[in-house]
Write a protein that holds these residues in place. Structure first.
Motif, PDB file in Angstrom:
ATOM      1  N   LEU A  56      50.394  45.549  31.617  1.00 30.64           N
ATOM      2  CA  LEU A  56      49.325  45.573  32.615  1.00 30.64           C
ATOM      3  C   LEU A  56      49.406  44.371  33.546  1.00 30.64           C
ATOM      4  O   LEU A  56      49.187  44.503  34.755  1.00 30.64           O
ATOM      5  N   VAL A  57      49.747  43.209  33.006  1.00 30.32           N
ATOM      6  CA  VAL A  57      49.884  42.010  33.843  1.00 30.32           C
ATOM      7  C   VAL A  57      51.037  42.190  34.824  1.00 30.32           C
ATOM      8  O   VAL A  57      50.898  41.893  36.018  1.00 30.32           O
ATOM      9  N   LEU A  59      52.265  45.001  35.881  1.00 31.75           N
ATOM     10  CA  LEU A  59      51.867  46.054  36.810  1.00 31.75           C
ATOM     11  C   LEU A  59      50.960  45.521  37.908  1.00 31.75           C
ATOM     12  O   LEU A  59      51.170  45.797  39.097  1.00 31.75           O
ATOM     13  N   VAL A  60      49.981  44.720  37.544  1.00 35.02           N
ATOM     14  CA  VAL A  60      49.056  44.160  38.541  1.00 35.02           C
ATOM     15  C   VAL A  60      49.784  43.217  39.482  1.00 35.02           C
ATOM     16  O   VAL A  60      49.580  43.252  40.705  1.00 35.02           O
ATOM     17  N   ILE A  63      51.862  45.328  41.906  1.00 35.72           N
ATOM     18  CA  ILE A  63      51.037  46.037  42.884  1.00 35.72           C
ATOM     19  C   ILE A  63      50.494  45.072  43.927  1.00 35.72           C
ATOM     20  O   ILE A  63      50.457  45.399  45.121  1.00 35.72           O
ATOM     21  N   ILE A  64      50.105  43.878  43.504  1.00 32.92           N
ATOM     22  CA  ILE A  64      49.646  42.871  44.477  1.00 32.92           C
ATOM     23  C   ILE A  64      50.780  42.489  45.414  1.00 32.92           C
ATOM     24  O   ILE A  64      50.582  42.377  46.633  1.00 32.92           O
TER      25      ILE A  64
END
Length: 73
Positions: A56-57, A59-60, A63-64
């Motif tokens: 998740l880290v 992925l975020v 995406i940023i």
């Protein structure tokens, strides 16, 4: 077992994300996001959440980075 697989996928995605932060290589994030999503899905199926959180880290972060580059750069 799924948690270990999710951690490995997260580490691979993180290593691939490092060069994607260089200018003009941001499009690599389009390849990293599905890999990290696969790790998140495997992490959801696992009893532990370490691999899921790592993916998740990643992925975020990707995406940023994609949003900062307008999806291309």
């Amino acid at each position: 077992m799924l948690n270990i697989l999710s951690i490995l996928i997260g580490i691979i995605a993180l290593l691939l994300a490092i060069p994607a932060f260089l200018p003009l290589l941001g499009a690599l994030n389009w390849l990293i996001v599905p890999i990290a999503l696969l790790g998140v899905l495997l992490g959801f199926l696992s009893s532990s959440n370490t691999g899921r959180n790592l993916c998740l880290v990643v992925l975020v972060i990707c995406i940023i980075r994609l949003s900062l580059g307008g999806g291309i750069l």
